[in-house]
Design an enzyme around this catalytic site. Structure first.
Site, mmCIF file in Angstrom:
data_model
loop_
_atom_site.group_PDB
_atom_site.id
_atom_site.type_symbol
_atom_site.label_atom_id
_atom_site.label_comp_id
_atom_site.label_asym_id
_atom_site.label_seq_id
_atom_site.Cartn_x
_atom_site.Cartn_y
_atom_site.Cartn_z
ATOM 1 N N GLY A 10 0.651 -1.223 0.081
ATOM 2 C CA GLY A 10 -0.079 -0.002 -0.070
ATOM 3 C C GLY A 10 0.786 1.157 -0.098
ATOM 4 O O GLY A 10 0.575 2.224 0.660
ATOM 5 N N ARG A 13 -0.054 5.587 -1.921
ATOM 6 C CA ARG A 13 -0.652 6.665 -1.186
ATOM 7 C C ARG A 13 -0.174 6.767 0.307
ATOM 8 O O ARG A 13 0.139 5.747 0.904
ATOM 9 C CB ARG A 13 -1.967 6.652 -1.456
ATOM 10 C CG ARG A 13 -2.517 6.726 -2.926
ATOM 11 C CD ARG A 13 -4.059 6.768 -3.191
ATOM 12 N NE ARG A 13 -4.614 5.494 -2.887
ATOM 13 C CZ ARG A 13 -5.746 5.153 -2.180
ATOM 14 N NH1 ARG A 13 -6.053 6.149 -1.630
ATOM 15 N NH2 ARG A 13 -6.101 4.097 -2.177
ATOM 16 N N ASN A 90 1.431 -2.778 5.422
ATOM 17 C CA ASN A 90 0.795 -1.367 5.458
ATOM 18 C C ASN A 90 -0.591 -1.302 4.753
ATOM 19 O O ASN A 90 -1.334 -0.569 5.312
ATOM 20 C CB ASN A 90 1.854 -0.208 4.994
ATOM 21 C CG ASN A 90 1.028 1.129 5.025
ATOM 22 O OD1 ASN A 90 0.506 1.888 6.061
ATOM 23 N ND2 ASN A 90 0.713 1.712 3.693
ATOM 24 N N SER A 142 -3.415 -0.066 14.253
ATOM 25 C CA SER A 142 -4.301 1.266 14.415
ATOM 26 C C SER A 142 -4.434 1.432 15.866
ATOM 27 O O SER A 142 -4.612 0.181 16.615
ATOM 28 C CB SER A 142 -5.440 1.249 13.473
ATOM 29 O OG SER A 142 -6.168 2.415 14.173
ATOM 30 N N TYR A 155 -12.845 -3.040 11.581
ATOM 31 C CA TYR A 155 -11.587 -2.446 11.736
ATOM 32 C C TYR A 155 -10.616 -2.530 12.836
ATOM 33 O O TYR A 155 -9.582 -3.092 12.949
ATOM 34 C CB TYR A 155 -11.711 -0.967 11.017
ATOM 35 C CG TYR A 155 -10.225 -0.216 10.916
ATOM 36 C CD1 TYR A 155 -9.760 -0.192 9.845
ATOM 37 C CD2 TYR A 155 -9.809 0.633 12.111
ATOM 38 C CE1 TYR A 155 -8.535 0.473 9.540
ATOM 39 C CE2 TYR A 155 -8.678 1.371 11.667
ATOM 40 C CZ TYR A 155 -8.035 1.138 10.268
ATOM 41 O OH TYR A 155 -6.778 1.799 10.158
ATOM 42 N N ALA A 158 -9.715 -6.571 12.896
ATOM 43 C CA ALA A 158 -8.623 -6.553 11.958
ATOM 44 C C ALA A 158 -7.289 -6.100 12.638
ATOM 45 O O ALA A 158 -6.237 -7.004 12.546
ATOM 46 C CB ALA A 158 -8.686 -5.879 10.553
ATOM 47 N N ILE A 188 -4.669 10.015 11.117
ATOM 48 C CA ILE A 188 -3.518 10.631 10.296
ATOM 49 C C ILE A 188 -3.979 11.250 9.000
ATOM 50 O O ILE A 188 -5.051 10.539 8.496
ATOM 51 C CB ILE A 188 -2.525 9.402 9.973
ATOM 52 C CG1 ILE A 188 -1.845 8.564 11.194
ATOM 53 C CG2 ILE A 188 -1.339 10.177 9.258
ATOM 54 C CD1 ILE A 188 -1.097 9.600 12.021
#
Ligand code: NAP
Length: 243
Positions: A10, A13, A90, A142, A155, A158, A188
């Site tokens: 990833g 970007r 990532n 995260s 999320y 995960a 971020i």
């Protein structure tokens, strides 16, 4: 020591791009993985080359085990005397929604992107690191996987899974001088957070602002350095005081 190739998933970007640019400055040749945004990946490549660094594009979907095996096996054949000494897992997506309304598809796609990606790529790259008796794996988790965030059951699950895998794997491979750590960013400023109400959310962040991708990249760079050899199995929050 052993500076060679760094694979960043990833990396077209956001945080992945910043990590790719930073690792290239640190002396690695960076393998820029992406899934759909070729033009963005080429911008990452151009940014690295403009600074005198080296990189190659390595596209694949991190949820597609066969595509990963094909891409990485072809890379291995084309680079018989090289190996990937740094892996940054990532790539990730978010599809927020309250659990009561969450579709099966939103549950599975978010889980799969993080967990399948971790499995297939780490599984392929790890053997080379163990044989070399050197390696650095950094998993981008995260703060949501550490503390849980409403509207993010998929999320948070995960990222918590990724943190569990980080801790377990670190204990398997520490004796071979391969470290594996997780970073846990808060908010971020990237495409992923572009739809959020930054003014409202920054009131919930002790530092009073969103972080920048380059700040996460600096932490990843340190974890990939020789100086970080004694840090493994850790989750490091980079969240402006959240958590
Ligand atoms: P982003 O700007 O949305 O970029 C996501 C990157 O992941 C893109 O390069 C994208 O590639 C790639 N990607 C997505 N699905 C993929 C797949 N199936 N296969 C290969 N690549 C895939 O996201 P970001 O904010 O930089 O987030 C990067 C990581 O940090 C994610 O794991 C995210 O969960 C985590 N994170 C972000 C924040 C935040 O506030 N931004 C906070 C905590 C953690 P394409 O360009 O080809 O689509």
């Amino acid at each position: 020591m052993n500076k060679n190739y760094a694979l960043v998933t990833g990396a077209s970007r956001g945080i992945g791009r910043a990590i790719a640019i930073r690792l290239a400055k640190d002396g690695y040749t960076v393998l820029i993985n992406y899934n759909t945004h070729l033009a963005a990946a080429q911008e990452t490549l151009s940014a690295i080359e403009a600074e005198g660094g080296h990189a190659e594009l390595l596209p694949f979907d991190v949820t597609d085990g066969k595509a990963i095996e094909t891409a990485l096996s072809q890379w291995d054949e084309a680079h018989p005397n090289e190996h990937i000494s740094v892996l940054v897992n990532n790539a990730g997506i978010r599809k927020d929604g309250l659990m009561v309304f969450m579709t099966e598809s939103d549950w599975h796609s978010v889980l799969h992107t993080t967990t399948e990606g971790f499995y297939y790529i780490t599984h392929h790259v790890l053997g080379g690191m163990l044989r070399a008796r050197y390696g650095r794996i950094v998993n981008v988790a995260s703060i949501s996987g550490v503390i849980g965030m409403p509207g993010q059951a998929n999320y948070s699950a995960a990222k918590a899974a990724l943190i569990g895998a980080t801790k377990a794997l670190s204990k398997e491979i520490a004796s071979r001088k391969v470290t594996v750590n997780a970073v846990a960013p808060g908010f971020i400023a990237t495409d992923m957070t572009a739809d959020l109400d930054e003014d409202a959310l920054k009131k919930t962040i002790p530092a009073g602002r969103f972080g920048q991708p380059e700040e996460v990249a600096a932490l990843v760079s340190f974890l990939c350095s020789d100086e970080a050899a004694y840090i493994t199995g850790q989750v490091i929050n980079i969240a402006g005081g959240m958590g």
